[in-house]
Write a protein that holds these residues in place. Structure first.
Motif, short mmCIF file in Angstrom:
data_model
loop_
_atom_site.label_atom_id
_atom_site.label_comp_id
_atom_site.label_asym_id
_atom_site.label_seq_id
_atom_site.Cartn_x
_atom_site.Cartn_y
_atom_site.Cartn_z
N LEU A 1 6.71 -7.04 -6.67
CA LEU A 1 6.17 -6.15 -5.72
C LEU A 1 4.77 -5.31 -6.06
O LEU A 1 4.17 -4.87 -5.28
CB LEU A 1 7.32 -5.06 -5.45
N LEU A 2 4.79 -5.16 -7.33
CA LEU A 2 3.34 -4.79 -7.85
C LEU A 2 2.03 -5.34 -7.23
O LEU A 2 0.94 -4.60 -7.04
CB LEU A 2 3.13 -4.48 -9.12
N GLN A 3 2.19 -6.58 -7.20
CA GLN A 3 0.99 -7.26 -6.68
C GLN A 3 0.63 -6.96 -5.14
O GLN A 3 -0.37 -7.12 -4.67
CB GLN A 3 1.17 -8.84 -6.79
N ASN A 4 1.53 -6.20 -4.34
CA ASN A 4 1.27 -5.82 -3.08
C ASN A 4 0.85 -4.63 -2.87
O ASN A 4 0.72 -3.69 -1.73
CB ASN A 4 2.73 -6.02 -2.38
N MET A 5 0.71 -3.68 -4.01
CA MET A 5 0.26 -2.20 -3.89
C MET A 5 -0.92 -2.05 -4.89
O MET A 5 -1.13 -2.85 -6.03
CB MET A 5 1.43 -1.65 -4.48
N GLN A 6 -1.66 -1.09 -4.68
CA GLN A 6 -2.85 -0.57 -5.48
C GLN A 6 -2.10 0.25 -6.64
O GLN A 6 -1.51 1.20 -6.16
CB GLN A 6 -3.73 0.14 -4.70
N VAL A 7 -2.04 -0.10 -7.69
CA VAL A 7 -1.26 0.60 -8.79
C VAL A 7 -2.48 1.39 -9.45
O VAL A 7 -3.35 1.01 -9.80
CB VAL A 7 -0.76 -0.25 -10.00
N LEU A 8 -2.10 2.85 -9.51
CA LEU A 8 -2.94 3.87 -10.03
C LEU A 8 -2.45 4.70 -11.06
O LEU A 8 -1.32 4.97 -10.58
CB LEU A 8 -3.50 4.73 -8.79
N LYS A 9 -3.07 4.85 -12.16
CA LYS A 9 -2.47 6.09 -13.05
C LYS A 9 -3.09 7.50 -12.54
O LYS A 9 -4.18 7.68 -12.12
CB LYS A 9 -3.18 5.93 -14.43
N PRO A 10 -2.02 8.37 -12.24
CA PRO A 10 -2.57 9.50 -11.71
C PRO A 10 -3.55 10.56 -12.68
O PRO A 10 -3.14 10.35 -13.75
CB PRO A 10 -1.12 10.52 -11.53
N TYR A 11 -4.52 11.12 -11.90
CA TYR A 11 -5.16 11.92 -12.77
C TYR A 11 -4.30 13.31 -13.06
O TYR A 11 -3.72 13.64 -12.07
CB TYR A 11 -6.51 12.34 -12.05
#
Length: 161
Positions: free
Chosen positions: A55-65
């Motif tokens: 499922l991660l390939q279908n999302m923009q994965v971001l590390k939160p500031y």
């Protein structure tokens, strides 16, 4: 309307929705203490399931500031002076224990929720996910229900801008 990657089909209209997923691998390292029901490592386990199911390939994965002090203070009162004497006053103890990295943990989960609200406000995504967030029991002057910072209120304040 096909938006390519970082999207999921959602709803009966079949339109792809842009998804921003906020995840910091360090969030699973925080530990409330032995016997405490809050287990941040479950967030890491959830992320592993998302990866396993592709499922991660279908999302923009971001590390939160990390949320800045001024972001946290938009709802919460400043409580840094006379910390030991103030712990009881602000309901920090058994239910909401002090642990190594507590402030960084709060900055991380609140940062993901505020970051998600910013992305939604700017139309960068249609859906924002922050499994570390949702700690809505915190009051503006005290911790409550395992929650130190009410990231839901902070995200709502951002959405209202």
């Amino acid at each position: 309307m096909d938006t390519g990657g970082n999207s999921l089909v959602s709803g009966p209209d079949g339109v792809k929705r842009k998804v921003s997923y906020f995840y910091d691998p360090e969030v699973g390292n925080y530990y409330y203490g032995q016997g405490h029901p809050m287990k941040p490592h479950r967030i890491r386990m959830t992320n592993a399931l998302l990866a396993h199911y592709g499922l991660l390939q279908n999302m923009q994965v971001l590390k939160p500031y990390p949320a800045r002090d001024r972001d946290l203070y938009r709802f919460h009162a400043e409580t840094q002076q006379d910390q030991l004497r103030q712990l009881k006053r602000f309901n920090v103890g058994e239910d909401c224990p002090v642990f190594d990295g507590l402030y960084s943990f709060c900055q991380t989960y609140a940062g993901g929720s505020v970051g998600g609200a910013v992305k939604l406000n700017h139309g960068i995504c249609d859906i924002s996910i922050n499994w570390a967030g949702g700690l809505h029991h915190a009051k503006n002057c005290e911790a409550s229900g395992f929650c130190y910072v009410n990231d839901i209120i902070l995200a709502i304040l951002e959405l209202l801008k």
